[in-house]
Design a protein around this motif. Structure first.
Motif, PDB file in Angstrom:
ATOM      1  N   VAL A  12      43.756  -7.261  16.410  1.00  0.00           N
ATOM      2  CA  VAL A  12      43.720  -6.889  15.033  1.00  0.00           C
ATOM      3  C   VAL A  12      42.568  -5.695  14.998  1.00  0.00           C
ATOM      4  CG1 VAL A  12      43.231  -7.480  12.733  1.00  0.00           C
ATOM      5  CG2 VAL A  12      44.391  -8.984  14.219  1.00  0.00           C
ATOM      6  N   ARG A  13      42.741  -4.565  14.205  1.00  0.00           N
ATOM      7  CA  ARG A  13      41.848  -3.547  14.022  1.00  0.00           C
ATOM      8  C   ARG A  13      41.923  -2.938  12.657  1.00  0.00           C
ATOM      9  NH1 ARG A  13      40.734  -0.493  19.208  1.00  0.00           N
ATOM     10  NH2 ARG A  13      41.676  -1.946  20.736  1.00  0.00           N
ATOM     11  N   TYR A  14      40.974  -2.434  12.175  1.00  0.00           N
ATOM     12  CA  TYR A  14      40.613  -1.922  10.833  1.00  0.00           C
ATOM     13  C   TYR A  14      40.632  -0.409  10.805  1.00  0.00           C
ATOM     14  CZ  TYR A  14      40.276  -6.895   9.388  1.00  0.00           C
ATOM     15  OH  TYR A  14      40.796  -8.175   9.245  1.00  0.00           O
ATOM     16  N   LEU A  56      49.492  -9.314   5.928  1.00  0.00           N
ATOM     17  CA  LEU A  56      50.282  -9.924   7.289  1.00  0.00           C
ATOM     18  C   LEU A  56      49.186  -9.885   8.525  1.00  0.00           C
ATOM     19  CD1 LEU A  56      54.067  -8.754   7.175  1.00  0.00           C
ATOM     20  CD2 LEU A  56      52.892 -11.083   6.540  1.00  0.00           C
ATOM     21  N   ALA A  57      48.559  -8.676   8.827  1.00  0.00           N
ATOM     22  CA  ALA A  57      47.586  -8.574   9.694  1.00  0.00           C
ATOM     23  C   ALA A  57      46.361  -9.526   9.745  1.00  0.00           C
ATOM     24  CB  ALA A  57      47.212  -7.249   9.921  1.00  0.00           C
ATOM     25  N   GLU A  58      45.912  -9.390   8.419  1.00  0.00           N
ATOM     26  CA  GLU A  58      44.946 -10.571   8.118  1.00  0.00           C
ATOM     27  C   GLU A  58      45.177 -11.877   8.557  1.00  0.00           C
ATOM     28  OE1 GLU A  58      43.195  -9.573   4.333  1.00  0.00           O
ATOM     29  OE2 GLU A  58      43.085  -7.426   4.727  1.00  0.00           O
ATOM     30  N   VAL A  59      46.257 -12.513   8.104  1.00  0.00           N
ATOM     31  CA  VAL A  59      46.767 -13.697   8.297  1.00  0.00           C
ATOM     32  C   VAL A  59      46.959 -13.916   9.736  1.00  0.00           C
ATOM     33  CG1 VAL A  59      48.707 -15.360   8.131  1.00  0.00           C
ATOM     34  CG2 VAL A  59      47.899 -14.007   6.131  1.00  0.00           C
ATOM     35  N   VAL A  60      47.590 -12.855  10.354  1.00  0.00           N
ATOM     36  CA  VAL A  60      47.631 -12.946  12.110  1.00  0.00           C
ATOM     37  C   VAL A  60      46.183 -13.421  12.478  1.00  0.00           C
ATOM     38  CG1 VAL A  60      48.030 -11.768  13.945  1.00  0.00           C
ATOM     39  CG2 VAL A  60      49.833 -11.828  12.065  1.00  0.00           C
ATOM     40  N   VAL A 123      50.633 -14.971   1.558  1.00  0.00           N
ATOM     41  CA  VAL A 123      51.278 -13.771   2.208  1.00  0.00           C
ATOM     42  C   VAL A 123      52.455 -13.305   1.351  1.00  0.00           C
ATOM     43  CG1 VAL A 123      52.578 -12.880   4.371  1.00  0.00           C
ATOM     44  CG2 VAL A 123      50.698 -14.655   4.621  1.00  0.00           C
ATOM     45  N   LYS A 124      52.418 -12.224   0.906  1.00  0.00           N
ATOM     46  CA  LYS A 124      53.412 -11.561  -0.009  1.00  0.00           C
ATOM     47  C   LYS A 124      53.731 -10.091   0.700  1.00  0.00           C
ATOM     48  CE  LYS A 124      52.625 -14.094  -3.664  1.00  0.00           C
ATOM     49  NZ  LYS A 124      52.838 -15.403  -3.243  1.00  0.00           N
ATOM     50  N   PRO A 125      55.195 -10.248   1.285  1.00  0.00           N
ATOM     51  CA  PRO A 125      55.518  -8.935   1.987  1.00  0.00           C
ATOM     52  C   PRO A 125      55.100  -7.740   1.102  1.00  0.00           C
ATOM     53  CG  PRO A 125      57.340 -10.398   1.711  1.00  0.00           C
ATOM     54  CD  PRO A 125      56.226 -11.134   0.789  1.00  0.00           C
TER      55      PRO A 125
END
Length: 151
Positions: A12-14, A56-60, A123-125
């Motif tokens: 994960v990157r920001y 989604l990336a934050e949840v991952v 998570v909301k798409p």
């Protein structure tokens, strides 16, 4: 739509203004079988590059680990880049629009069902970043040509 297992710990990157971008590999397997004449056809595993944005990336980053089973919906993105040696590489990535975690987890005393409800509520798409000016979706240090991410 893909259902498979995460092949290694997600990266994960920001980028621009703290937008999260996650990259993971997903393995999907077609099960082997035996033909009527007795010939054995082995399992076939394909590897997919998955890119996830924003929430989604934050949840991952928080919940997805190597070996977890995921359901992914997204769009195919094709691109090419030249490496330092001048060799052209073709990339196919899936930019995820929706993800469901299929591996039961419990976290901080929550049951698997409670954990999945928490993730489902969070998570909301969200739409993928738009490139209205045809520029890269992130800063130049994180991308190479047309939004191809090299981690």
């Amino acid at each position: 739509m893909l259902i498979g297992n995460v092949g290694q710990e997600p990266e994960v990157r920001y980028v621009d203004a703290g937008v999260a971008v996650a990259k993971l590999t997903l393995a999907t397997t077609e099960r082997g079988y035996t033909l009527q004449n007795g010939t054995q056809v082995p399992d076939r595993t394909d590897w997919h590059r998955i890119i996830l944005w924003k929430r989604l990336a934050e949840v991952v980053e928080k919940y997805v680990h190597k070996g977890d089973k995921l359901y992914i919906e997204g769009r195919l993105r094709y691109s090419t880049y030249d490496d330092k040696n001048g060799i052209r590489h073709n990339l196919t990535e899936i930019w995820a629009e929706n993800m469901e975690m299929l591996t039961p987890k419990s976290q901080s005393g929550k049951t698997s069902t409670e954990h999945q409800k928490l993730v489902d509520e969070t998570v909301k798409p969200s739409p993928l970043p738009s490139n209205q000016d045809n520029s890269s979706p992130s800063d130049a240090s994180a991308t190479v040509d047309d939004g191809v991410f090299i981690f």
